[in-house]
Scaffold this motif. Structure first.
Motif, PDB file in Angstrom:
ATOM      1  N   LEU A  15     -51.009 -51.939 -61.487  1.00  0.00           N
ATOM      2  CA  LEU A  15     -51.760 -51.877 -62.476  1.00  0.00           C
ATOM      3  C   LEU A  15     -51.251 -53.633 -63.344  1.00  0.00           C
ATOM      4  O   LEU A  15     -51.960 -54.656 -63.129  1.00  0.00           O
ATOM      5  CB  LEU A  15     -52.339 -51.108 -63.335  1.00  0.00           C
ATOM      6  CG  LEU A  15     -52.747 -50.163 -63.135  1.00  0.00           C
ATOM      7  CD1 LEU A  15     -53.104 -49.121 -64.442  1.00  0.00           C
ATOM      8  CD2 LEU A  15     -54.657 -50.174 -61.945  1.00  0.00           C
ATOM      9  N   ALA A  16     -50.214 -53.468 -63.543  1.00  0.00           N
ATOM     10  CA  ALA A  16     -49.521 -54.911 -63.980  1.00  0.00           C
ATOM     11  C   ALA A  16     -49.691 -55.975 -63.710  1.00  0.00           C
ATOM     12  O   ALA A  16     -49.894 -57.285 -63.513  1.00  0.00           O
ATOM     13  CB  ALA A  16     -48.290 -54.688 -65.083  1.00  0.00           C
ATOM     14  N   VAL A  17     -49.196 -55.640 -62.466  1.00  0.00           N
ATOM     15  CA  VAL A  17     -49.028 -56.622 -61.851  1.00  0.00           C
ATOM     16  C   VAL A  17     -49.820 -57.600 -60.784  1.00  0.00           C
ATOM     17  O   VAL A  17     -50.430 -58.327 -61.024  1.00  0.00           O
ATOM     18  CB  VAL A  17     -47.967 -56.483 -60.486  1.00  0.00           C
ATOM     19  CG1 VAL A  17     -48.022 -57.745 -58.803  1.00  0.00           C
ATOM     20  CG2 VAL A  17     -46.340 -56.069 -60.717  1.00  0.00           C
ATOM     21  N   GLN A  18     -51.339 -56.553 -60.433  1.00  0.00           N
ATOM     22  CA  GLN A  18     -52.599 -56.752 -60.478  1.00  0.00           C
ATOM     23  C   GLN A  18     -53.236 -57.747 -61.411  1.00  0.00           C
ATOM     24  O   GLN A  18     -53.926 -58.455 -60.837  1.00  0.00           O
ATOM     25  CB  GLN A  18     -53.363 -55.536 -59.787  1.00  0.00           C
ATOM     26  CG  GLN A  18     -55.255 -55.936 -59.221  1.00  0.00           C
ATOM     27  CD  GLN A  18     -55.476 -55.167 -58.708  1.00  0.00           C
ATOM     28  OE1 GLN A  18     -55.152 -54.760 -57.505  1.00  0.00           O
ATOM     29  NE2 GLN A  18     -56.511 -54.780 -59.199  1.00  0.00           N
ATOM     30  N   ARG A  19     -53.483 -57.194 -62.552  1.00  0.00           N
ATOM     31  CA  ARG A  19     -53.400 -58.211 -63.468  1.00  0.00           C
ATOM     32  C   ARG A  19     -52.792 -59.816 -63.979  1.00  0.00           C
ATOM     33  O   ARG A  19     -53.749 -60.933 -64.092  1.00  0.00           O
ATOM     34  CB  ARG A  19     -53.881 -56.760 -65.010  1.00  0.00           C
ATOM     35  CG  ARG A  19     -53.939 -58.199 -66.082  1.00  0.00           C
ATOM     36  CD  ARG A  19     -54.224 -57.875 -66.993  1.00  0.00           C
ATOM     37  NE  ARG A  19     -52.519 -57.735 -68.044  1.00  0.00           N
ATOM     38  CZ  ARG A  19     -52.757 -56.695 -69.001  1.00  0.00           C
ATOM     39  NH1 ARG A  19     -53.865 -56.427 -69.694  1.00  0.00           N
ATOM     40  NH2 ARG A  19     -51.814 -56.562 -69.802  1.00  0.00           N
ATOM     41  N   ALA A  20     -51.785 -59.530 -63.847  1.00  0.00           N
ATOM     42  CA  ALA A  20     -50.740 -61.254 -63.254  1.00  0.00           C
ATOM     43  C   ALA A  20     -51.361 -61.678 -62.295  1.00  0.00           C
ATOM     44  O   ALA A  20     -51.591 -62.988 -62.245  1.00  0.00           O
ATOM     45  CB  ALA A  20     -49.490 -60.226 -63.611  1.00  0.00           C
ATOM     46  N   ALA A  21     -51.933 -61.145 -61.196  1.00  0.00           N
ATOM     47  CA  ALA A  21     -51.755 -61.666 -60.252  1.00  0.00           C
ATOM     48  C   ALA A  21     -53.639 -62.772 -60.333  1.00  0.00           C
ATOM     49  O   ALA A  21     -53.429 -63.137 -59.863  1.00  0.00           O
ATOM     50  CB  ALA A  21     -52.457 -61.349 -59.048  1.00  0.00           C
TER      51      ALA A  21
END
Length: 355
Positions: A15-21
């Motif tokens: 989730l954190a990586v998707q939001r940062a992406a």
């Protein structure tokens, strides 16, 4: 129902990586990306700062006692109020469209908190043991600026061993060889993840919750058994490695050269191998004997390919130690190749180096 090891960590990391992406993708449309060069002459943008703050906010809120190693620090933002304002706006206005998914992720509530979160990743680790998250908010900033391939990278290392790796590749387009200019212009790219002992999965990224229903396991890389089947990924723009020796390695193996796939981002090279993007191996022979890679350029990506049967060692054939802090201090150079041909590639490197 039994929960698989590291399930909570994996879910939050994805989730954190998707939001940062999403955050980085938003900035791609900006003409001015807030770009400047760091002291070591590598480029950085407000996406690097905002993505690091966004990811650390999520990880630190969920696992407050875990240590974090990130690439950036807040020095430039503290001396440039306009840059800070743009970074804060980007980090605090980018959210997943699914409220349930977004609720898992903390967001900085002030500029001071944003700066403090960024600097959590810059502090020296108190011990190389225990749980340490490593992150590269934008691996391949130079190609990111050009709208080419880059990765948002997060990994959990525990007692020196990679346990979880998540890489968001917002421009990755599947279906052919991975290329800097073969960009996903209609979607949000791909999310690759691995947990030690559980294989490697890939799924498309979206702007809301995780698209787990579209997740699939990548197959092990078992068909590469001969030296001539090796296909290298490298970068002709490299300034820190001996491309002349890399060419000699290819000649020893009787495999194609120049390299089959050319990618600037170190982490994207692991991704290209994992997805079968026209390559299956890479070597790195540094120009300087003192050169050591940064952990955030390799942790996570290494785990993706290791879970697919690819062996990763230094130039002497020693396993890479990810428990040495901010650099791969015990690792000189890299040899990354499928298990069945790794020894052959390692020997070709030895011969090419004149040893």
């Amino acid at each position: 129902m039994t929960t698989r090891p590291y399930a909570k960590e994996l879910h939050l990391a994805k989730l954190a990586v998707q939001r940062a992406a999403l955050l980085t993708k938003k900035l791609l449309s900006a003409v001015d990306k807030g770009h400047f060069d760091k002291i070591d002459a590598t480029p950085v943008t407000i996406a690097d700062f905002a993505a690091q703050a966004s990811i650390i906010a999520a990880i630190h809120a969920a696992f407050p006692t875990d240590q974090i190693i990130g690439e950036e620090d807040s020095t430039a933002l503290r001396s440039n109020s306009a840059l800070l304002e743009r970074t804060y706006e980007l980090a605090t206005t980018t959210h997943l469209s699914d409220p349930t998914a977004e609720a898992h992720l903390h967001t900085p509530s002030s500029r001071d908190e944003l700066l403090e979160l960024i600097d959590l990743g810059a502090k020296p680790v108190s011990s190389n043991q225990g749980r340490i998250w490593t992150l590269d908010p934008v691996d391949g900033t130079a190609t990111f600026i050009n709208g080419q391939q880059y990765a948002v990278c997060l990994s959990l290392v525990e007692d020196g061993i990679q346990r979880v790796g998540v890489l968001g590749c917002p421009n990755l387009l599947l279906g052919s060889a991975v290329h800097e200019d073969a960009v996903d212009r209609d979607g949000y790219g791909q999310l690759l993840s691995a947990v030690r002992g559980q294989g490697t999965t890939i799924q498309p990224m979206g702007n809301g919750g995780l698209l787990d229903s579209e997740s699939r396991h990548l197959p092990p890389i078992t068909s590469i058994t001969e030296g001539h089947q090796v296909r290298f990924v490298d970068t002709a723009a490299a300034t820190s490695q001996r491309l002349d020796i890399h060419a000699k390695v290819a000649a020893q193996l009787d495999c194609p050269w120049p390299n089959s796939v050319d990618l600037w981002s170190a982490q994207m090279r692991y991704v290209a191998i994992a997805v079968g993007g026209g390559c299956n191996s890479f070597v790195k022979v540094p120009k300087s004997e003192a050169y050591r890679s940064k952990i955030w350029d390799h942790a996570g990506g290494m785990l993706l390919v290791q879970e697919l049967g690819v062996k990763v060692t230094d130039l002497e054939g020693r396993d890479v130690d990810t428990g040495r802090g901010r650099t791969l201090a015990g690792c000189y150079g890299m040899v990354v190749a499928p298990e069945a041909v790794h020894t052959r590639v390692l020997e070709a490197v030895r011969v090419a180096r004149g040893l």
